[in-house]
Design a protein around this motif. Structure first.
Motif, PDB file in Angstrom:
ATOM      1  N   ILE A 156      -5.472   3.868   5.257  1.00 47.35           N
ATOM      2  CA  ILE A 156      -4.623   3.231   6.270  1.00 47.35           C
ATOM      3  C   ILE A 156      -5.078   1.800   6.528  1.00 47.35           C
ATOM      4  O   ILE A 156      -4.254   0.876   6.629  1.00 47.35           O
ATOM      5  CB  ILE A 156      -4.644   4.060   7.571  1.00 47.35           C
ATOM      6  CG1 ILE A 156      -3.928   5.396   7.340  1.00 47.35           C
ATOM      7  CG2 ILE A 156      -3.985   3.295   8.719  1.00 47.35           C
ATOM      8  CD1 ILE A 156      -4.074   6.377   8.484  1.00 47.35           C
ATOM      9  N   ARG A 157      -6.374   1.595   6.595  1.00 44.06           N
ATOM     10  CA  ARG A 157      -6.894   0.228   6.746  1.00 44.06           C
ATOM     11  C   ARG A 157      -6.490  -0.634   5.559  1.00 44.06           C
ATOM     12  O   ARG A 157      -6.148  -1.809   5.703  1.00 44.06           O
ATOM     13  CB  ARG A 157      -8.417   0.280   6.889  1.00 44.06           C
ATOM     14  CG  ARG A 157      -9.059  -1.051   7.224  1.00 44.06           C
ATOM     15  CD  ARG A 157     -10.499  -0.872   7.680  1.00 44.06           C
ATOM     16  NE  ARG A 157     -11.322  -0.185   6.690  1.00 44.06           N
ATOM     17  CZ  ARG A 157     -11.809   1.041   6.849  1.00 44.06           C
ATOM     18  NH1 ARG A 157     -11.552   1.724   7.953  1.00 44.06           N
ATOM     19  NH2 ARG A 157     -12.552   1.609   5.906  1.00 44.06           N
ATOM     20  N   GLY A 158      -6.484  -0.032   4.375  1.00 47.72           N
ATOM     21  CA  GLY A 158      -6.055  -0.758   3.188  1.00 47.72           C
ATOM     22  C   GLY A 158      -4.594  -1.164   3.243  1.00 47.72           C
ATOM     23  O   GLY A 158      -4.236  -2.274   2.843  1.00 47.72           O
ATOM     24  N   ILE A 193      -0.517  -7.574   5.090  1.00 45.84           N
ATOM     25  CA  ILE A 193      -0.727  -8.976   5.458  1.00 45.84           C
ATOM     26  C   ILE A 193      -0.576  -9.871   4.236  1.00 45.84           C
ATOM     27  O   ILE A 193       0.119 -10.897   4.271  1.00 45.84           O
ATOM     28  CB  ILE A 193      -2.108  -9.156   6.116  1.00 45.84           C
ATOM     29  CG1 ILE A 193      -2.088  -8.552   7.530  1.00 45.84           C
ATOM     30  CG2 ILE A 193      -2.485 -10.637   6.178  1.00 45.84           C
ATOM     31  CD1 ILE A 193      -3.427  -8.581   8.232  1.00 45.84           C
ATOM     32  N   LYS A 194      -1.207  -9.473   3.145  1.00 46.25           N
ATOM     33  CA  LYS A 194      -1.099 -10.273   1.922  1.00 46.25           C
ATOM     34  C   LYS A 194       0.345 -10.354   1.448  1.00 46.25           C
ATOM     35  O   LYS A 194       0.834 -11.426   1.067  1.00 46.25           O
ATOM     36  CB  LYS A 194      -1.991  -9.659   0.832  1.00 46.25           C
ATOM     37  CG  LYS A 194      -3.478  -9.787   1.107  1.00 46.25           C
ATOM     38  CD  LYS A 194      -4.306  -9.295  -0.060  1.00 46.25           C
ATOM     39  CE  LYS A 194      -4.389  -7.795  -0.121  1.00 46.25           C
ATOM     40  NZ  LYS A 194      -5.292  -7.223   0.892  1.00 46.25           N
ATOM     41  N   ASP A 195       1.029  -9.210   1.476  1.00 45.91           N
ATOM     42  CA  ASP A 195       2.421  -9.187   1.022  1.00 45.91           C
ATOM     43  C   ASP A 195       3.313  -9.986   1.971  1.00 45.91           C
ATOM     44  O   ASP A 195       4.244 -10.673   1.532  1.00 45.91           O
ATOM     45  CB  ASP A 195       2.911  -7.744   0.936  1.00 45.91           C
ATOM     46  CG  ASP A 195       3.933  -7.543  -0.171  1.00 45.91           C
ATOM     47  OD1 ASP A 195       3.600  -7.840  -1.333  1.00 45.91           O
ATOM     48  OD2 ASP A 195       5.052  -7.103   0.124  1.00 45.91           O
ATOM     49  N   GLY A 196       3.028  -9.910   3.265  1.00 51.49           N
ATOM     50  CA  GLY A 196       3.809 -10.668   4.237  1.00 51.49           C
ATOM     51  C   GLY A 196       3.662 -12.162   4.051  1.00 51.49           C
ATOM     52  O   GLY A 196       4.636 -12.921   4.194  1.00 51.49           O
ATOM     53  N   ILE A 197       2.457 -12.612   3.735  1.00 51.27           N
ATOM     54  CA  ILE A 197       2.234 -14.033   3.462  1.00 51.27           C
ATOM     55  C   ILE A 197       3.095 -14.482   2.291  1.00 51.27           C
ATOM     56  O   ILE A 197       3.777 -15.522   2.345  1.00 51.27           O
ATOM     57  CB  ILE A 197       0.740 -14.295   3.182  1.00 51.27           C
ATOM     58  CG1 ILE A 197      -0.086 -14.061   4.444  1.00 51.27           C
ATOM     59  CG2 ILE A 197       0.520 -15.703   2.641  1.00 51.27           C
ATOM     60  CD1 ILE A 197      -1.577 -14.014   4.186  1.00 51.27           C
ATOM     61  N   PRO A 238      -5.248 -12.210  -2.953  1.00 54.21           N
ATOM     62  CA  PRO A 238      -6.407 -11.445  -3.441  1.00 54.21           C
ATOM     63  C   PRO A 238      -6.066  -9.968  -3.615  1.00 54.21           C
ATOM     64  O   PRO A 238      -5.194  -9.433  -2.906  1.00 54.21           O
ATOM     65  CB  PRO A 238      -7.448 -11.659  -2.336  1.00 54.21           C
ATOM     66  CG  PRO A 238      -6.680 -12.076  -1.126  1.00 54.21           C
ATOM     67  CD  PRO A 238      -5.478 -12.807  -1.626  1.00 54.21           C
ATOM     68  N   LEU A 239      -6.720  -9.324  -4.557  1.00 56.84           N
ATOM     69  CA  LEU A 239      -6.589  -7.896  -4.866  1.00 56.84           C
ATOM     70  C   LEU A 239      -5.244  -7.531  -5.486  1.00 56.84           C
ATOM     71  O   LEU A 239      -4.939  -6.347  -5.652  1.00 56.84           O
ATOM     72  CB  LEU A 239      -6.821  -7.029  -3.620  1.00 56.84           C
ATOM     73  CG  LEU A 239      -8.138  -7.239  -2.859  1.00 56.84           C
ATOM     74  CD1 LEU A 239      -8.249  -6.239  -1.705  1.00 56.84           C
ATOM     75  CD2 LEU A 239      -9.337  -7.122  -3.770  1.00 56.84           C
ATOM     76  N   GLY A 242       4.503  -4.922  -3.999  1.00 54.85           N
ATOM     77  CA  GLY A 242       3.309  -5.308  -4.735  1.00 54.85           C
ATOM     78  C   GLY A 242       2.299  -4.171  -4.813  1.00 54.85           C
ATOM     79  O   GLY A 242       2.248  -3.296  -3.947  1.00 54.85           O
ATOM     80  N   GLN A 243       1.498  -4.196  -5.877  1.00 51.82           N
ATOM     81  CA  GLN A 243       0.362  -3.299  -6.018  1.00 51.82           C
ATOM     82  C   GLN A 243      -0.902  -4.114  -5.758  1.00 51.82           C
ATOM     83  O   GLN A 243      -1.192  -5.079  -6.472  1.00 51.82           O
ATOM     84  CB  GLN A 243       0.305  -2.686  -7.424  1.00 51.82           C
ATOM     85  CG  GLN A 243       1.410  -1.710  -7.753  1.00 51.82           C
ATOM     86  CD  GLN A 243       1.203  -0.344  -7.102  1.00 51.82           C
ATOM     87  OE1 GLN A 243       0.385  -0.180  -6.199  1.00 51.82           O
ATOM     88  NE2 GLN A 243       1.972   0.645  -7.554  1.00 51.82           N
ATOM     89  N   TYR A 244      -1.635  -3.716  -4.735  1.00 52.37           N
ATOM     90  CA  TYR A 244      -2.917  -4.330  -4.407  1.00 52.37           C
ATOM     91  C   TYR A 244      -3.981  -3.237  -4.459  1.00 52.37           C
ATOM     92  O   TYR A 244      -3.686  -2.059  -4.242  1.00 52.37           O
ATOM     93  CB  TYR A 244      -2.875  -4.958  -3.010  1.00 52.37           C
ATOM     94  CG  TYR A 244      -1.770  -5.981  -2.834  1.00 52.37           C
ATOM     95  CD1 TYR A 244      -2.000  -7.335  -3.052  1.00 52.37           C
ATOM     96  CD2 TYR A 244      -0.491  -5.589  -2.444  1.00 52.37           C
ATOM     97  CE1 TYR A 244      -0.986  -8.274  -2.894  1.00 52.37           C
ATOM     98  CE2 TYR A 244       0.528  -6.517  -2.282  1.00 52.37           C
ATOM     99  CZ  TYR A 244       0.280  -7.858  -2.510  1.00 52.37           C
ATOM    100  OH  TYR A 244       1.289  -8.771  -2.345  1.00 52.37           O
ATOM    101  N   LEU A 245      -5.218  -3.612  -4.731  1.00 51.13           N
ATOM    102  CA  LEU A 245      -6.268  -2.607  -4.806  1.00 51.13           C
ATOM    103  C   LEU A 245      -6.387  -1.803  -3.519  1.00 51.13           C
ATOM    104  O   LEU A 245      -6.844  -0.665  -3.530  1.00 51.13           O
ATOM    105  CB  LEU A 245      -7.617  -3.266  -5.128  1.00 51.13           C
ATOM    106  CG  LEU A 245      -7.844  -3.694  -6.577  1.00 51.13           C
ATOM    107  CD1 LEU A 245      -9.175  -4.400  -6.723  1.00 51.13           C
ATOM    108  CD2 LEU A 245      -7.779  -2.486  -7.516  1.00 51.13           C
TER     109      LEU A 245
END
Length: 599
Positions: free
Chosen positions: A305-307, A313-317, A352-353, A396-399
């Motif tokens: 969930i934290r991930g 946030i990254k995707d929103g940016i 990142p990620l 998106g796929q992020y780690l």
């Protein structure tokens, strides 16, 4: 003769030689996945239809393609001028595959399938239906090695470890939980055959299927050992060492059949709607039951969930930068659907990620927006002009997580119908997204909340309203869903699910809004109540919206909105600004502030 009909001619030659009167090609692989490696895209190869869902049926003189409402327009275009006729699933008057075969075949005729790419339930149901017509079923027929000359090989890309800092639970711990379920249910072992469930259990990821970080394999877990069946060239030394430390052995992929045949002393748990028929019949002692990994995987732990929050946030940016850019770039001219899609990929890749997109971006301008799963190609790409609506569904796929978001972007002057539909979809999106519901509620029970505003205008859509989302995993995850037809999985805290109603007007426009949400305990503090129990028959749950991206306000018909819908909308827009603004430069922060102002 076009390419599809040439392929059909070759297939029919093999069918006639083998005494097969009809052959059914599904969209699946040996692991019952929605998305499959290129090697198993036989339905795409034989029909020319590239959508993710469909079934091709070929007789000696006919051919038919079944698919759902997401692909009606696409399929009709791609099978034009071929022997195939389109069968629209779930539309009144459309026969099932077995019903159609019962009308075009004769008693004693043979229908064939490949048992390695059809589940136990599929074959049992088909056999029972065909029996009504006196038609026989053969389950060991695979003509594609003979007729598909350039068929891709089984993928050989290497797998890699998903670090514990993103997984939150070790493979050894997960296997321990699986063994406990087997013990309670009276099974000696369980076969895990779905690729995302294997990957989740072992905290491994791969690249065998585009957009889905999984790898071709099986996992057999008994009380004494756990065996990963995988082609060993896919496993680098460091991953082999990792598996050994987690108590997992390895064997070649093809050894599973022999091991199951030799396992007569073991009662092996298999889920019949997820296990292919060939594997099932090779095991002499099967316990039919739901795979325990399914529910374990969809209940996200605190680390996952934290991930998600980090990934959003990254995707929103990336989305904010893209949305600002696209409105300005289209106004200047020279943009197409593909150029917009490439730009969004570039902006996500800066984060990142980032490990790729979670599915091929749906970028539908104007009439293309009405094609529910439209993906622009070099052949279909069109200029995007400063008017009308652009529907973008992407992820998106992020780690640390997987994202899935849809926004409908106003590019200039809109018609009254476009503004009406934009507002109706937004109202449905809000109604579902702000729901509070008691324990034991199914997605089917909430689905009408999203549809109700548009039903009052005589408008509906036929796709589901929401699906689960994996954690750096497949963007479609189940079994929980929002859908009109009954889906018997209750919504529970820790589950992720999308909220994505839509309106599609053929030849004109499409509108869809989508957020990914998390089921959480309900907050009744506004009533002075502590906890989430409510007053009676609790506990109660609600949704936390994970997706962080503004929704354009200019198309909204303010008079159509209810006061509580406006309050929720303004609160969501404010949250988006507060969470994304600290990560943006002054220019993008100013733009975001303007588009998230209260209505």
């Amino acid at each position: 003769m076009n390419k599809t009909n040439i392929k059909l001619a070759a297939l029919r030659q093999v069918m006639k030689r083998e005494g097969v009167c009809a052959f059914i090609t599904p969209s699946t692989d040996p692991h019952s996945g929605e998305y499959v490696p290129d090697r198993w895209k036989a339905r795409v190869w034989i029909s020319g239809f590239t959508g993710s869902a469909g079934t091709a049926v070929v007789t000696v003189d006919r051919a038919a393609l079944w698919t759902d409402s997401r692909y009606f327009l696409q399929a009709s275009q791609q099978i034009a001028d071929t022997d195939f006729v389109l069968m629209k699933e779930k539309i009144e008057g459309t026969p099932s595959v077995a019903q159609w075969l019962g009308t075009v075949l004769h008693e004693g005729d043979v229908v064939a399938v490949d048992g390695t790419v059809n589940t136990v339930v599929q074959i049992e149901d088909l056999e029972n239906e065909l029996r009504r017509y006196g038609v026989k079923l053969r389950t060991d027929f695979d003509p594609y090695p003979e007729v598909w000359a350039d068929r891709p090989s089984v993928p050989s890309d290497e797998v890699f470890v998903q670090p514990l800092e993103y997984a939150g639970e070790s493979a050894h711990e997960k296997i321990g939980r699986i063994r406990e379920v087997c013990r309670v249910q009276g099974a000696d072992a369980v076969l895990v055959s779905m690729l995302d469930e294997v990957a989740w259990t072992l905290n491994l990821r791969g690249s065998d299927i585009e957009y889905n970080p999984v790898f071709v394999s099986y996992l057999l877990v008994s009380q004494d050992c756990a065996v990963l069946y995988i082609n060993k060239e896919k496993v680098p030394v460091e991953v082999a060492d990792y598996l050994a430390r987690e108590g997992v052995d390895m064997k070649p992929y093809e050894c599973l059949f022999d091991d199951l045949k030799a396992s007569s002393s073991l009662k092996v748990m298999m889920q019949p709607d997820k296990t292919n028929y060939a594997v099932y019949v090779s095991c002499p002692n099967v316990l039919r039951a739901e795979c325990p990994v399914t529910m374990m995987k969809i209940m996200k732990n605190e680390t996952e969930i934290r991930g998600y929050h980090g990934a959003m946030i990254k995707d929103g940016i990336a989305m904010v930068k893209w949305m600002k850019w696209v409105v300005e770039a289209v106004r200047q001219g020279g943009q197409t659907e593909l150029s917009l899609s490439r730009k969004l990929y570039e902006l996500r890749a800066e984060q990142p990620l980032f490990r790729g997109v979670s599915f091929e971006s749906i970028m539908g301008y104007a009439a293309h927006g009405a094609i529910v799963h439209y993906e622009p190609t070099e052949e279909t790409d069109i200029p995007v002009e400063p008017r009308g609506l652009l529907l973008i569904d992407s992820g998106g796929q992020y780690l640390d997580g997987t994202t899935d978001i849809t926004r409908t972007v106003p590019l200039g002057e809109l018609t009254a119908e476009e503004r009406r539909d934009y507002t109706l979809v937004l109202r449905g999106f809000i109604n579902l997204g702000r729901a509070v519901f008691p324990h034991g509620t199914y997605g089917t029970q909430l689905d009408a909340l999203a549809r109700a505003p548009m039903w009052q205008y005589g408008i509906n859509y036929l796709h589901g309203t929401g699906h689960g989302v994996g954690s750096f995993m497949n963007v479609h995850e189940g079994p929980h869903q929002f859908r009109m037809n009954y889906m018997p999985t209750p919504l529970l805290p820790g589950m992720t699910i999308t909220d994505e109603p839509g309106i599609y007007i053929a030849g004109s426009h499409g509108v869809r809004h989508e957020n990914t949400m998390l089921v959480v305990p309900a907050d009744f503090s506004r009533f002075g109540q502590e906890g989430n129990g409510g007053l009676t028959f609790g506990p109660y749950y609600q949704f936390e919206h994970l997706t962080l991206c503004p929704i354009f306000t200019s198309p909204i018909v303010r008079e159509m909105m209810q006061p509580e819908e406006i309050d929720w909308f303004n609160a969501y827009q404010k949250m988006v600004y507060e969470k994304l603004a600290p990560h943006l430069d002054a220019v993008h922060r100013e733009w975001l502030e303007a588009v998230t102002r209260e209505i």
